[in-house]
Design a protein around this motif. Structure first.
Motif, mmCIF file in Angstrom:
data_model
loop_
_atom_site.group_PDB
_atom_site.id
_atom_site.type_symbol
_atom_site.label_atom_id
_atom_site.label_comp_id
_atom_site.label_asym_id
_atom_site.label_seq_id
_atom_site.Cartn_x
_atom_site.Cartn_y
_atom_site.Cartn_z
ATOM 1 N N PRO A 63 0.826 -1.211 0.000
ATOM 2 C CA PRO A 63 0.000 0.000 0.000
ATOM 3 C C PRO A 63 0.861 1.262 0.000
ATOM 4 N N THR A 64 0.350 2.319 -0.627
ATOM 5 C CA THR A 64 1.083 3.587 -0.697
ATOM 6 C C THR A 64 1.476 4.079 0.692
ATOM 7 N N GLU A 65 0.560 3.956 1.634
ATOM 8 C CA GLU A 65 0.822 4.409 3.019
ATOM 9 C C GLU A 65 2.034 3.679 3.591
ATOM 10 N N PHE A 66 2.138 2.368 3.300
ATOM 11 C CA PHE A 66 3.272 1.595 3.807
ATOM 12 C C PHE A 66 4.568 2.040 3.133
ATOM 13 N N VAL A 67 4.524 2.232 1.814
ATOM 14 C CA VAL A 67 5.726 2.650 1.077
ATOM 15 C C VAL A 67 6.251 3.979 1.623
ATOM 16 N N GLU A 68 5.334 4.888 1.930
ATOM 17 C CA GLU A 68 5.751 6.187 2.487
ATOM 18 C C GLU A 68 6.411 6.009 3.850
ATOM 19 N N ARG A 69 5.809 5.156 4.705
ATOM 20 C CA ARG A 69 6.385 4.901 6.037
ATOM 21 C C ARG A 69 7.766 4.261 5.904
ATOM 22 N N ARG A 70 7.878 3.280 5.010
ATOM 23 C CA ARG A 70 9.144 2.583 4.838
ATOM 24 C C ARG A 70 10.209 3.528 4.289
ATOM 25 N N THR A 71 9.849 4.349 3.312
ATOM 26 C CA THR A 71 10.818 5.279 2.714
ATOM 27 C C THR A 71 11.359 6.244 3.759
ATOM 28 N N THR A 72 10.472 6.802 4.570
ATOM 29 C CA THR A 72 10.894 7.729 5.624
ATOM 30 C C THR A 72 11.829 7.036 6.609
ATOM 31 N N ALA A 73 11.446 5.838 7.036
ATOM 32 C CA ALA A 73 12.234 5.119 8.043
ATOM 33 C C ALA A 73 13.604 4.713 7.514
ATOM 34 N N THR A 74 13.658 4.209 6.279
ATOM 35 C CA THR A 74 14.943 3.747 5.750
ATOM 36 C C THR A 74 15.869 4.918 5.410
ATOM 37 N N MET A 75 15.305 6.031 4.944
ATOM 38 C CA MET A 75 16.153 7.209 4.684
ATOM 39 C C MET A 75 16.778 7.719 5.973
ATOM 40 N N ARG A 76 15.959 7.799 7.025
ATOM 41 C CA ARG A 76 16.464 8.259 8.324
ATOM 42 C C ARG A 76 17.498 7.270 8.874
ATOM 43 N N SER A 77 17.213 5.992 8.718
ATOM 44 C CA SER A 77 18.125 4.960 9.206
ATOM 45 C C SER A 77 19.469 5.023 8.475
ATOM 46 N N GLU A 78 19.427 5.209 7.153
ATOM 47 C CA GLU A 78 20.666 5.312 6.380
ATOM 48 C C GLU A 78 21.484 6.540 6.790
ATOM 49 N N GLN A 79 20.790 7.655 6.997
ATOM 50 C CA GLN A 79 21.493 8.877 7.414
ATOM 51 C C GLN A 79 22.171 8.666 8.770
ATOM 52 N N LEU A 80 21.438 8.054 9.711
ATOM 53 C CA LEU A 80 22.006 7.760 11.034
ATOM 54 C C LEU A 80 23.174 6.792 10.909
ATOM 55 N N TRP A 81 23.018 5.798 10.059
ATOM 56 C CA TRP A 81 24.070 4.801 9.873
ATOM 57 C C TRP A 81 25.368 5.470 9.404
ATOM 58 N N ARG A 82 25.256 6.385 8.431
ATOM 59 C CA ARG A 82 26.473 7.063 7.948
ATOM 60 C C ARG A 82 27.157 7.831 9.076
ATOM 61 N N GLU A 83 26.350 8.475 9.885
ATOM 62 C CA GLU A 83 26.891 9.285 10.992
ATOM 63 C C GLU A 83 27.451 8.399 12.105
#
Length: 498
Positions: A93-113
């Protein structure tokens, strides 16, 4: 006719894919620093258009109607792929894709830091959120595809692969490698006692390395009317089949890592350039999956470019482009000792072909347990350390940066991807065995720098097939039998103990 509607849709989607691929490749190579914001906006809008067009509700009706109208075997196979692509695109579902995109982008940014700080504890909450979402995604995909959860995740990357089959093949390979790694290291030590490694005679100017790389690409069959070579932080092969954008990176103190990287990416590029042009706008005309793609790059890098026959041809190229004094006193045995050096290490991307599969199998086993709920994110460091200690004799418990924090895949939510890397190595070895049976003189051809027979076999059996068959079926059709670890084991024994 409904198939013609799907055909038209395919052409529109191919145009959007083309634009996104070239914009992405340009961003990684030539885009000015200040262009990032507008580039992201442009690519986001194009990606939105692509998603909307590829998931339109009427497509399901077109597929269903076309299945009663198909006129050829190609169309029938194309519809199978249209349906598979459509289900994979619409099952979340679109709602899930949006939640996943937000979470993984934030997670990747934190991971780099936080990776740089070796700070697992601060990263853990973000990873726990990603794991929860991956479990949710696995269930959604499993229900839509009628597969087990982890199999449903793998289906995105290597259609047809199932854990029931891979567990057996990987289990066999793991058992072999745990004994073989010490053997290979002992044999290497014996060789080096008689003939020590030699130092490279840098610096090697980047422009000369570039010319050497271009000459190697040309020799193994890269078509420069449909592709080019640039520089990026991380080497990749992108673009589209008619305009492949390949990159490498250079070090001036040595030239072998760049040359091997160029040859690896050329393997990917040859596959893209060899795909069936008449189906390029259908899912049927795309590369089969990550395991097959990786097999094509590793075939060139490992089977060809780290062999004595290749270096009989390539050593004069090195002298031609880098100068006669580039590697003074080196012969083919010295080169092979360098490019085939085995070493236990912590980092997957730096691993040699003997130890690399153990890094992948470790991740494959852990992520299955994470997806299936047998392992929690908080338990990863201990579980990782236990397997790393068992498989490679190295402990990572005090150093998560070089343990479970080293890869971007899990922070980015890419579960089910890791098996492709070792599948690629195994498939490459199996393809080489089949090729050598079909062309007994192939080593002599390589010695002369003639790769036409090699590429004709790969074109006939892999490239021209596009996505006609599942990954396991394509392997069987190309090589005459299902995936078998014995070919990879035989390759390693010959190279490292022979």
């Amino acid at each position: 006719m409904s198939f013609s509607k799907l055909d038209d849709l395919g052409r529109k989607l191919e145009a959007l894919e083309h634009a996104l691929s070239i914009l992405g490749a340009d961003e990684a190579t030539h885009m000015a620093v200040g262009g990032g914001e507008k580039r992201a906006e442009a690519m986001s809008n194009l990606a939105g258009l692509y998603h909307a067009q590829s998931t339109a509700p009427e497509i399901a009706d077109w597929i269903a109607a076309a299945e009663t109208e198909v006129e050829s075997e190609d169309q029938k196979l194309a519809l199978v792929e249209f349906r598979r692509s459509y289900i994979n695109a619409t099952c979340l579902p679109t709602e899930f894709v949006e939640r996943r995109t937000t979470a993984t982008m934030r997670s990747e940014q934190l991971w780099r830091e936080l990776r740089a700080k070796n700070d697992w504890d601060s990263f853990l909450p973000a990873l726990e959120g990603v794991v929860a979402l991956v479990r949710e995604e696995a269930q959604l995909r499993a229900e839509a595809l009628k597969l087990a959860p982890y199999d449903a995740l793998m289906e995105q990357y290597d259609p047809g692969n199932r854990t029931a089959d891979l567990d057996l093949v990987f289990g066999d390979l793991k058992s072999f490698l745990k004994g073989f790694v010490p053997e290979a290291l002992a044999a290497q030590e014996e060789r080096l006692a008689k003939r020590p490694r030699k130092a490279l005679n840098g610096p090697y100017p980047i422009e000369k390395q570039r010319e050497l790389g271009l000459a190697a690409m040309r020799a193994v069959g890269f078509d420069f009317t449909h592709g080019s070579l640039a520089v990026s932080h991380h080497p990749f092969c992108g673009g589209v089949p008619t305009d492949v954008r390949m990159t490498t990176r250079y070090r001036t103190d040595e030239f072998l890592s760049s040359l091997m990287g160029v040859l690896h990416e050329t393997g990917h590029a040859l596959y893209e350039q060899g795909l069936p042009k008449e189906w390029s706008h259908w899912p049927l005309g795309k590369a089969r999956g990550m395991g097959i793609h990786e097999s094509q790059s590793l075939f060139v890098e490992m089977q060809l470019s780290r062999s004595p026959e290749f270096w009989e041809f390539a050593l004069p190229l090195v002298h031609l482009h880098l100068g006669e004094d580039a590697i003074p006193g080196w012969d083919i045995a010295d080169i092979l000792s360098e490019v085939n050096y085995v070493e236990r290490g912590y980092i997957r991307v730096d691993a040699d072909e003997v130890t690399y599969p153990l890094h992948v199998i470790l991740r494959y086993e852990l992520e299955q347990d994470l997806v299936n709920g047998k392992l929690e994110a908080s338990q990863i460091p201990e579980a990782w350390d236990a397997k790393m200690t068992e498989y490679l004799g190295l402990s990572t418990l005090a150093d998560p940066k070089d343990g479970p924090m080293q890869d971007v895949h899990w922070p980015g939510g890419a579960f089910g991807y890791f098996p492709s890397y070792t599948l690629g190595a195994m498939i490459a070895a199996q393809q080489w065995a089949a090729l050598e049976t079909a062309q007994p003189g192939v080593r002599e051809d390589i010695r002369k720098g003639d790769f036409s027979g090699v590429n004709q076999w790969r074109s006939d059996n892999i490239w021209s097939q596009g996505s006609r068959w599942s990954t396991p079926d394509l392997i069987t059709r190309a090589t005459g039998e299902p995936l078998n670890a014995d070919f990879f084991k035989a390759h390693l024994k010959k190279r490292y103990l022979g």
